[in-house]
Design an enzyme around this catalytic site. Sequence first.
Site, PDB file in Angstrom:
ATOM      1  N   ASP A   1      -6.383   0.815   0.700  1.00 55.68           N
ATOM      2  CA  ASP A   1      -6.443   1.100   2.136  1.00 55.68           C
ATOM      3  C   ASP A   1      -7.814   0.642   2.632  1.00 55.68           C
ATOM      4  OD1 ASP A   1      -8.277   2.970   1.323  1.00 55.68           O
ATOM      5  OD2 ASP A   1      -7.492   4.575   2.586  1.00 55.68           O
TER       6      ASP A   1
ATOM      7  N   LYS B   1       0.842  -1.199   0.000  1.00 52.29           N
ATOM      8  CA  LYS B   1       0.000   0.000   0.000  1.00 52.29           C
ATOM      9  C   LYS B   1       0.883   1.257   0.000  1.00 52.29           C
ATOM     10  CE  LYS B   1      -1.706   2.367   3.330  1.00 52.29           C
ATOM     11  NZ  LYS B   1      -2.294   2.840   4.578  1.00 52.29           N
TER      12      LYS B   1
END
Length: 232
Positions: A158, A139
């Site tokens: 996320d 991420k």
Amino acid sequence: MPVTKPSPKSSTKKSQRGDLAPDRVAAILKALDEAYPDAECALTHRTPWELLVATILSAQCTDVRVNMVTPALFKRFPTPAAMAKASLPELEQLIRTTGFFHNKAKSIQGAARKIISDFGGQVPQTLAELITIPGAARKTANVVLGVSFGKAEGVVVDTHVFRIARRLGLAKGETAQKVEQELMQVVPQSRWIAFSHQLIHHGRQICDARKPKCDRCNLEQLCHSKDKTWQS
Ligand code: SF4
């Protein structure tokens, strides 16, 4: 003539095809463009290094809180070289309010040291290299690649992207990694960077985890989520 009912299996396949139909996906992307034409990363930063640190600090913490902490942090330790030599207790104190500060301090100092030792003091520009940096999983790597370098090697997943992609039926995976792989199949690569920023904004403003504001959502007619709080 007897009517054959579709088996549960075949109807599931049909609904998956329907959810991922190119015209439906295009309609979702268009609606996101209309609602969030200028969506960008909300973490304040001036350089790839600052963005990398801010993204590591944003784990389990709001971007607003991170933005309150980073000016003093980068004033005290402006470069990877300065951060690499920082005293850990001082670093912890500076980032304390972002939570999990023992681990985060170790991560950002580890990241600084890795960037000095392996990458000549510069944040690397590939996913493969970025994920070797302490504290930077996929991420974080995708955030830095997309925002700082305009590179789409993956999709940022996320908590907001994970939840909304599943609510919209664009992904069904139970992990961020699986959802990212599904989104990479269904969303055109040219849209990966903007798409995740737009879903993050949508999650913060409308598609709340606990009580989505479906009556104010411009995706409502495209959304079949069981979490919907309002139906047109
Ligand atoms: S209709 Fe509701 S659940 Fe679906 S995307 Fe919009 S806010 Fe989220």
